[in-house]
Design an enzyme around this catalytic site. Structure first.
Site, PDB file in Angstrom:
ATOM      1  N   LYS A 173       3.658  30.127   3.456  1.00 41.16           N
ATOM      2  CA  LYS A 173       2.862  29.733   2.293  1.00 41.16           C
ATOM      3  C   LYS A 173       1.370  29.753   2.627  1.00 41.16           C
ATOM      4  O   LYS A 173       0.555  30.266   1.877  1.00 41.16           O
ATOM      5  CB  LYS A 173       3.263  28.333   1.806  1.00 41.16           C
ATOM      6  CG  LYS A 173       4.699  28.231   1.369  1.00 41.16           C
ATOM      7  CD  LYS A 173       4.955  26.988   0.548  1.00 41.16           C
ATOM      8  CE  LYS A 173       4.551  27.172  -0.876  1.00 41.16           C
ATOM      9  NZ  LYS A 173       5.383  28.115  -1.595  1.00 41.16           N
ATOM     10  N   SER A 226      -0.909  27.116  -5.751  1.00 44.90           N
ATOM     11  CA  SER A 226      -0.514  28.492  -6.068  1.00 44.90           C
ATOM     12  C   SER A 226      -0.994  28.925  -7.442  1.00 44.90           C
ATOM     13  O   SER A 226      -1.097  30.118  -7.720  1.00 44.90           O
ATOM     14  CB  SER A 226       1.010  28.640  -6.002  1.00 44.90           C
ATOM     15  OG  SER A 226       1.473  28.276  -4.718  1.00 44.90           O
ATOM     16  N   HIS A 258      14.809  13.227  12.208  1.00 48.39           N
ATOM     17  CA  HIS A 258      13.627  13.377  13.051  1.00 48.39           C
ATOM     18  C   HIS A 258      12.698  12.158  12.915  1.00 48.39           C
ATOM     19  O   HIS A 258      11.738  12.038  13.649  1.00 48.39           O
ATOM     20  CB  HIS A 258      12.887  14.705  12.809  1.00 48.39           C
ATOM     21  CG  HIS A 258      12.192  14.824  11.493  1.00 48.39           C
ATOM     22  ND1 HIS A 258      11.931  16.026  10.909  1.00 48.39           N
ATOM     23  CD2 HIS A 258      11.699  13.912  10.650  1.00 48.39           C
ATOM     24  CE1 HIS A 258      11.321  15.848   9.763  1.00 48.39           C
ATOM     25  NE2 HIS A 258      11.162  14.563   9.586  1.00 48.39           N
ATOM     26  N   HIS A 259      13.001  11.278  11.945  1.00 45.81           N
ATOM     27  CA  HIS A 259      12.262  10.018  11.868  1.00 45.81           C
ATOM     28  C   HIS A 259      12.868   8.982  12.800  1.00 45.81           C
ATOM     29  O   HIS A 259      12.391   7.862  12.884  1.00 45.81           O
ATOM     30  CB  HIS A 259      12.297   9.472  10.440  1.00 45.81           C
ATOM     31  CG  HIS A 259      11.618  10.370   9.446  1.00 45.81           C
ATOM     32  ND1 HIS A 259      10.290  10.223   9.115  1.00 45.81           N
ATOM     33  CD2 HIS A 259      12.062  11.423   8.730  1.00 45.81           C
ATOM     34  CE1 HIS A 259       9.961  11.151   8.224  1.00 45.81           C
ATOM     35  NE2 HIS A 259      11.008  11.896   7.981  1.00 45.81           N
ATOM     36  N   GLU A 289      11.870  12.973   0.016  1.00 49.19           N
ATOM     37  CA  GLU A 289      10.811  12.309  -0.748  1.00 49.19           C
ATOM     38  C   GLU A 289       9.433  12.887  -0.417  1.00 49.19           C
ATOM     39  O   GLU A 289       8.634  13.130  -1.309  1.00 49.19           O
ATOM     40  CB  GLU A 289      10.828  10.803  -0.465  1.00 49.19           C
ATOM     41  CG  GLU A 289       9.627  10.028  -0.998  1.00 49.19           C
ATOM     42  CD  GLU A 289       9.557   9.963  -2.517  1.00 49.19           C
ATOM     43  OE1 GLU A 289      10.583  10.219  -3.165  1.00 49.19           O
ATOM     44  OE2 GLU A 289       8.477   9.658  -3.041  1.00 49.19           O
ATOM     45  N   ASP A 328       8.868  21.415 -26.147  1.00 51.35           N
ATOM     46  CA  ASP A 328       8.912  20.094 -25.504  1.00 51.35           C
ATOM     47  C   ASP A 328       9.906  20.160 -24.352  1.00 51.35           C
ATOM     48  O   ASP A 328      10.474  21.206 -24.066  1.00 51.35           O
ATOM     49  CB  ASP A 328       9.331  19.001 -26.511  1.00 51.35           C
ATOM     50  CG  ASP A 328       8.816  17.622 -26.093  1.00 51.35           C
ATOM     51  OD1 ASP A 328       8.775  17.355 -24.873  1.00 51.35           O
ATOM     52  OD2 ASP A 328       8.441  16.839 -26.967  1.00 51.35           O
ATOM     53  N   THR A 387       6.647  27.070   5.651  1.00 55.50           N
ATOM     54  CA  THR A 387       5.357  26.438   5.352  1.00 55.50           C
ATOM     55  C   THR A 387       4.216  27.329   5.826  1.00 55.50           C
ATOM     56  O   THR A 387       3.210  27.499   5.125  1.00 55.50           O
ATOM     57  CB  THR A 387       5.278  25.053   6.022  1.00 55.50           C
ATOM     58  OG1 THR A 387       6.501  24.356   5.779  1.00 55.50           O
ATOM     59  CG2 THR A 387       4.132  24.244   5.460  1.00 55.50           C
ATOM     60  N   HIS A 433      13.006  11.782   3.744  1.00 53.87           N
ATOM     61  CA  HIS A 433      12.384  13.065   4.046  1.00 53.87           C
ATOM     62  C   HIS A 433      12.262  13.980   2.836  1.00 53.87           C
ATOM     63  O   HIS A 433      11.181  14.505   2.581  1.00 53.87           O
ATOM     64  CB  HIS A 433      12.977  13.779   5.251  1.00 53.87           C
ATOM     65  CG  HIS A 433      11.967  14.757   5.763  1.00 53.87           C
ATOM     66  ND1 HIS A 433      10.910  14.378   6.534  1.00 53.87           N
ATOM     67  CD2 HIS A 433      11.762  16.049   5.461  1.00 53.87           C
ATOM     68  CE1 HIS A 433      10.107  15.408   6.712  1.00 53.87           C
ATOM     69  NE2 HIS A 433      10.599  16.433   6.084  1.00 53.87           N
ATOM     70  N   TRP A 490       7.088  -0.205   3.619  1.00 55.83           N
ATOM     71  CA  TRP A 490       7.721   0.521   2.508  1.00 55.83           C
ATOM     72  C   TRP A 490       9.076   1.067   2.941  1.00 55.83           C
ATOM     73  O   TRP A 490       9.933   1.332   2.126  1.00 55.83           O
ATOM     74  CB  TRP A 490       6.816   1.631   1.980  1.00 55.83           C
ATOM     75  CG  TRP A 490       6.904   2.941   2.697  1.00 55.83           C
ATOM     76  CD1 TRP A 490       6.294   3.273   3.865  1.00 55.83           C
ATOM     77  CD2 TRP A 490       7.654   4.098   2.299  1.00 55.83           C
ATOM     78  NE1 TRP A 490       6.618   4.564   4.224  1.00 55.83           N
ATOM     79  CE2 TRP A 490       7.458   5.092   3.275  1.00 55.83           C
ATOM     80  CE3 TRP A 490       8.477   4.397   1.219  1.00 55.83           C
ATOM     81  CZ2 TRP A 490       8.049   6.345   3.211  1.00 55.83           C
ATOM     82  CZ3 TRP A 490       9.068   5.662   1.161  1.00 55.83           C
ATOM     83  CH2 TRP A 490       8.852   6.612   2.155  1.00 55.83           C
ATOM     84  N   TYR A 522       8.758  15.788   0.457  1.00 57.75           N
ATOM     85  CA  TYR A 522       8.643  17.102  -0.185  1.00 57.75           C
ATOM     86  C   TYR A 522       8.533  16.972  -1.692  1.00 57.75           C
ATOM     87  O   TYR A 522       7.954  17.835  -2.348  1.00 57.75           O
ATOM     88  CB  TYR A 522       9.797  18.011   0.243  1.00 57.75           C
ATOM     89  CG  TYR A 522       9.694  18.383   1.705  1.00 57.75           C
ATOM     90  CD1 TYR A 522       8.577  19.056   2.171  1.00 57.75           C
ATOM     91  CD2 TYR A 522      10.666  18.023   2.615  1.00 57.75           C
ATOM     92  CE1 TYR A 522       8.442  19.373   3.508  1.00 57.75           C
ATOM     93  CE2 TYR A 522      10.544  18.335   3.963  1.00 57.75           C
ATOM     94  CZ  TYR A 522       9.430  19.005   4.401  1.00 57.75           C
ATOM     95  OH  TYR A 522       9.303  19.303   5.739  1.00 57.75           O
ATOM     96  N   SER A 531      14.249   6.091 -13.148  1.00 52.22           N
ATOM     97  CA  SER A 531      13.256   6.894 -13.855  1.00 52.22           C
ATOM     98  C   SER A 531      13.122   8.275 -13.225  1.00 52.22           C
ATOM     99  O   SER A 531      13.060   9.295 -13.916  1.00 52.22           O
ATOM    100  CB  SER A 531      11.915   6.156 -13.840  1.00 52.22           C
ATOM    101  OG  SER A 531      10.878   7.026 -14.164  1.00 52.22           O
ATOM    102  N   SER A 532      13.091   8.307 -11.889  1.00 60.63           N
ATOM    103  CA  SER A 532      12.910   9.599 -11.200  1.00 60.63           C
ATOM    104  C   SER A 532      14.109  10.513 -11.390  1.00 60.63           C
ATOM    105  O   SER A 532      13.948  11.721 -11.565  1.00 60.63           O
ATOM    106  CB  SER A 532      12.699   9.369  -9.703  1.00 60.63           C
ATOM    107  OG  SER A 532      11.509   8.681  -9.500  1.00 60.63           O
ATOM    108  N   ARG A 566       1.437   1.379  14.931  1.00 64.65           N
ATOM    109  CA  ARG A 566       1.083   1.269  13.520  1.00 64.65           C
ATOM    110  C   ARG A 566       1.432  -0.140  13.022  1.00 64.65           C
ATOM    111  O   ARG A 566       2.145  -0.884  13.687  1.00 64.65           O
ATOM    112  CB  ARG A 566       1.821   2.322  12.705  1.00 64.65           C
ATOM    113  CG  ARG A 566       3.314   2.131  12.661  1.00 64.65           C
ATOM    114  CD  ARG A 566       4.026   3.340  12.145  1.00 64.65           C
ATOM    115  NE  ARG A 566       3.822   3.511  10.710  1.00 64.65           N
ATOM    116  CZ  ARG A 566       4.626   4.250   9.930  1.00 64.65           C
ATOM    117  NH1 ARG A 566       5.662   4.867  10.452  1.00 64.65           N
ATOM    118  NH2 ARG A 566       4.393   4.384   8.655  1.00 64.65           N
ATOM    119  N   HIS A 578       0.844  -1.205   0.000  1.00 68.37           N
ATOM    120  CA  HIS A 578       0.000   0.000   0.000  1.00 68.37           C
ATOM    121  C   HIS A 578       0.881   1.258   0.000  1.00 68.37           C
ATOM    122  O   HIS A 578       0.694   2.162  -0.812  1.00 68.37           O
ATOM    123  CB  HIS A 578      -0.942  -0.004   1.209  1.00 68.37           C
ATOM    124  CG  HIS A 578      -1.662   1.303   1.423  1.00 68.37           C
ATOM    125  ND1 HIS A 578      -2.694   1.724   0.615  1.00 68.37           N
ATOM    126  CD2 HIS A 578      -1.488   2.284   2.335  1.00 68.37           C
ATOM    127  CE1 HIS A 578      -3.123   2.903   1.031  1.00 68.37           C
ATOM    128  NE2 HIS A 578      -2.399   3.273   2.073  1.00 68.37           N
TER     129      HIS A 578
END
Lengths: 268, 550
Positions: free
Chosen positions: B335, B272, B306-307, B259, B110, B332, B257, B144, B261, B173-174, B454, B81
């Site tokens: 924004k 925006s 922080h994780h 990721e 292009d 943040t 982390h 994951w 963002y 790919s990324s 969890r 998931h």
């Protein structure tokens, strides 16, 4: 005094404030964590103040949204807004004000966490060994004055990464259930035999991952007698959800007799 | 500019055969618009696969002691998931929107490297197929996050290896996609479009591109190390032989982390774009909006630990990570306030994109507050690894990224197809999704606070009522997505053209014909004004006010 009163009011009204967000009959019968150690009490305070600040800001956001929704809604097609590109003083305000609040929260957090970073030198020690899928507990005591006592490395001992704790075995080892005395500082040295688990007592509001090859530590002074669940919190395999233990906090005298009983059991 | 103009020469006009559908036109295309559409279609397929997995999990968790699926299967569902929703839904969906919109917004023909773009797409599709095959070969069961040593010992031999292969492919790919984004934006902007005249969606793409390039290698390395440990006995993470299990977490979260963002940054861009158009006002504090994205992206590489506050890393090192994380909250917050201020004194039109943007502001704010709570170390030690984190990240990922994706989809659908999605069905989709998601994700916070870890297949009976509610909310939310599918089908069948610029937007993608010709623009546009030239000048409006009152 002010703070405790404020906290009490917050605790009472919180579910109602929340209910305004989500209407749900799913409130748990016992909504709050009841702090059962001195340390978890201070965590509880920081938790509720943070929630209160969040509610204020959330109300601000939703309030502004509700206002613009009614006040600035276009009435017919083709209307245009006012060409405003920004407002530097205003932008400085909403950069600086949250910054000040965050700094204050950080200072408070460091202050609270500092207690956890500085365990007393003489404590009861419970070694927690996690494995797939359970916990073993063995009892020691520590004191800097022990002569020739077994010396244990605590790899990441708080405040002093390479220090040693001098400990002496109490000759008691249990499995799945353990007890600790009320009002006495207890230090947990946690490790694992196989994969990473976590030693979590929700009522104490603290957890530590148990890592193979590491001896991590945490400490606290339980204040309230009772039986509390211990859970593994890190996914550790198919038996993760059943990886439990129980912890009983008992009065000092009762603990001594419990310990003595287990010692004779062990020596037999 | 002449050099870039040469780079941007149309090079695939000939391959386009007008009239009639040919699948080879799609399979061998290097057109950013078709590539974008394929990304989005594949992403939507996986959105429903990932949703179905969540459905099975929530069915299992609807009551405390159900045994619908075995524990190993449950862990597999948990892992897949997360993997699917992150790597095969939000990332490619954002990639699809960016591919379609960004070259149009900067007024070019292009991407900078169209063939590389096609390669990225098909490596992604290949990676998706590889990951999908784990449903038949055995799902990985380490989450994951795939923490070592659990992932090293995973009993599903083949599935875990296939999973690693799939993620490595998606990583390649990324990275190539990220490069393409950055080079395109830096080299191919229309004449006159300086960096600070770019729409904020383009800014968000530029920042996302850099994040992809810098973050993806870390997970590639981490998973490669897991692979070598599984098969060649290279004991990177094996404590018994001198390895360090926590090293994996450092590598993983150095990717992990940034990721998140990568997943939220394009959402910032979409919101925006949407808010100024439907408020008929320029974005408030444009430069602050651009700089805050840069700041957040920069900080995202300094907060990974922080994780790991409970992991056993040196506790003194956790303090700087807490402070850096708190700092992220400042840009943040800027924004949030700038979006709100954009609406102030505007003329608000509640078309579907704006409705979803409104939803985004509320739910993303909630996710932000719980984020600050998790940053505070003493609180994190209680809340991390519990359902509180699950609630927080779903508010940010679903309430943030996915609601923004929906906003973007309703916004650009007329550009992509020429048809507007049905308004009424869209409102049903919005409200049912919003109610479902709050029912599903809000109770998770107190479940975690009270002691539900969890990733568990069973739980204490005392958590039963809240969990049932979470499951019911989840199913409501899932069903709501069928309304979106119905809306697609109905709209595509109705074929009611809505014109080139139905929202009356001033950004460049709306200045060309719909459907967009293969070469995008007949004449490359000249940019003279900023991207949000809406509204009437302040002096004029105040004289009008005076006239009305006077």
């Amino acid at each position: 005094m002010m703070v405790t009163t404020l906290l009490r009011i917050l605790r009472r009204t919180f579910p109602w404030l929340l209910a305004a967000l989500v209407v749900t009959p799913a409130w748990p019968s016992d909504f709050l964590v009841h702090p059962v150690s001195a340390y978890s009490g201070s965590i509880d305070a920081i938790l509720w103040v943070t929630i209160a600040i969040s509610i204020v800001f959330f109300a601000l956001v939703v309030g502004i949204m509700a206002f613009v929704f009614f006040r600035f809604r276009a009435k017919k097609a083709g209307e245009e807004g006012v060409r405003i590109h920004g407002n530097v003083p205003l932008e400085i305000v909403w950069t600086v004000v949250p910054a000040i609040i965050l700094v204050a929260l950080s200072i408070w957090a460091v202050d609270v966490f500092n207690v956890e970073l500085n365990p007393p030198e003489s404590t009861l020690i419970v070694k927690v060994t996690a494995y797939q899928f359970g916990f073993d507990f063995s009892y020691y005591e520590s004191s800097p004055n022990f002569q020739g006592a077994q010396t244990v490395t605590v790899h990441n001992i708080c405040g002093n990464p390479a220090a040693f704790v001098k400990i002496r075995s109490l000759g008691v080892k249990t499995h799945g259930h353990f007890e600790i005395p009320q009002g006495v500082p207890v230090r947990f040295l946690v490790t694992s035999k196989d994969v990473i688990h976590s030693f979590w007592v929700p009522a104490f509001m603290i957890k530590r991952d148990t890592v193979p090859g590491l001896s991590s530590d945490m400490w606290l002074t339980p204040t309230t007698v009772g039986t509390y669940p211990v859970k593994c919190a890190v996914l550790c395999g198919p038996g993760h959800d059943g990886m439990r233990a129980t912890l009983k906090v008992v009065p000092k005298a009762e603990f001594s007799s419990w310990l003595a009983a287990h010692k004779t059991l062990a020596s037999r | 500019m002449s050099e870039t103009a040469a780079l941007a020469q149309p090079h695939h006009d000939q391959e386009e055969h007008r009239g009639g559908f040919r699948w080879t036109n799609w399979l061998f295309t290097t057109d950013h618009k078709k590539i974008g559409v394929i990304y989005m279609l594949v992403a939507f397929f996986f959105f429903f696969v990932g949703g179905a997995l969540a459905g099975v999990m929530r069915a299992q968790l609807a009551a405390p002691d159900l045994h619908l699926v075995g524990n190993t299967t449950f862990n597999g569902l948990v892992s897949m998931h997360g993997t699917i929703m992150i790597f095969l839904w939000v990332m490619p969906m954002m990639s699809g929107l960016i591919n379609f919109v960004m070259p149009l917004q900067i007024g070019t023909r292009d991407m900078a490297f169209p063939r590389l773009n096609a390669l990225s797409l098909w490596i992604f599709v290949g990676g998706g197929i590889v990951l999908f095959s784990t449903f038949f070969l055995g799902m990985p069961t380490a989450g994951w996050t795939s923490y070592a040593p659990l992932s090293v010992n995973d009993p599903h031999e083949v599935g875990m290896d296939v999973w690693i292969l799939g993620i490595e492919m998606l990583g390649i790919s990324s990275i190539t996609t990220g490069l393409n984004f950055v080079v395109t934006i830096m080299r191919l902007r229309a004449p006159g479009m300086s960096l600070f005249k770019m729409p904020l969606f383009v800014w968000s793409t530029l920042v996302t591109g850099w994040l992809l390039i810098l973050a993806m290698p870390a997970i590639a390395v981490a998973l490669f190390a897991v692979f070598t440990e599984r098969h060649f006995g290279v004991d990177f993470f094996n404590a018994a032989r001198g390895g360090d299990p926590i090293l994996y977490q450092h590598l993983f979260w150095f990717f992990g982390h940034p990721e998140v963002y990568i997943l939220i940054m394009p959402a910032f861009g979409i919101i925006s774009e949407v808010i100024p158009v439907f408020s008929r006002k320029p974005i408030f504090g444009y430069k602050a909006m651009a700089w805050s994205m840069i700041a957040i992206a920069f900080l995202s590489f300094l907060v990974w630990a922080h994780h790991m506050f409970t992991s056993g890393m040196d506790p003194r090192l956790t303090l700087p990570f807490m402070i850096m994380t708190m700092v992220v909250a400042i840009p943040t917050g800027v924004k949030m306030f700038n979006w709100l201020a954009t609406m102030w004194k505007g003329k608000l039109y509640f078309e579907l994109p704006m409705v979803f943007a409104f939803g985004f502001l509320v739910t993303f704010a909630l996710g932000g507050f719980t984020g600050v709570m998790l940053a505070i170390i003493p609180l994190d030690l209680q809340l991390t690894e519990t359902y509180f984190v699950v609630g927080h990240m779903h508010y940010v990922m679903f309430g943030g990224s996915v609601l923004a994706i929906f906003a973007g989809l309703y916004f650009w659908f007329p550009k992509i197809t020429g048809y507007k999605l049905d308004h009424k069905l869209g409102l049903w989709h919005f409200w049912i999704t919003l109610i479902g998601m709050n029912l599903a994700f809000f109770p998770m916070h107190w479940l975690g606070l009270l002691g539900m870890p969890r990733r568990v297949a069973n739980y204490d009976p005392s958590f039963a009522a809240s969990n049932l509610w979470v499951s019911v909310g989840g199913f409501i939310m899932g069903l709501a997505q069928l309304i979106l599918v119905a809306n697609f089908i109905i709209t595509m069948l109705k074929k009611q053209r809505c014109g080139t610029n139905p929202w009356n937007s001033v950004s460049l993608e709306w200045s060309t014909a719909t459907p967009v010709p293969p070469h995008n623009f007949d004449v490359l546009p000249q940019v003279t004004e900023g991207p949000y030239h809406y509204g009437i000048p302040e002096e004029e409006s105040s004289t009008k006010e005076q006239a009305r009152h006077g």
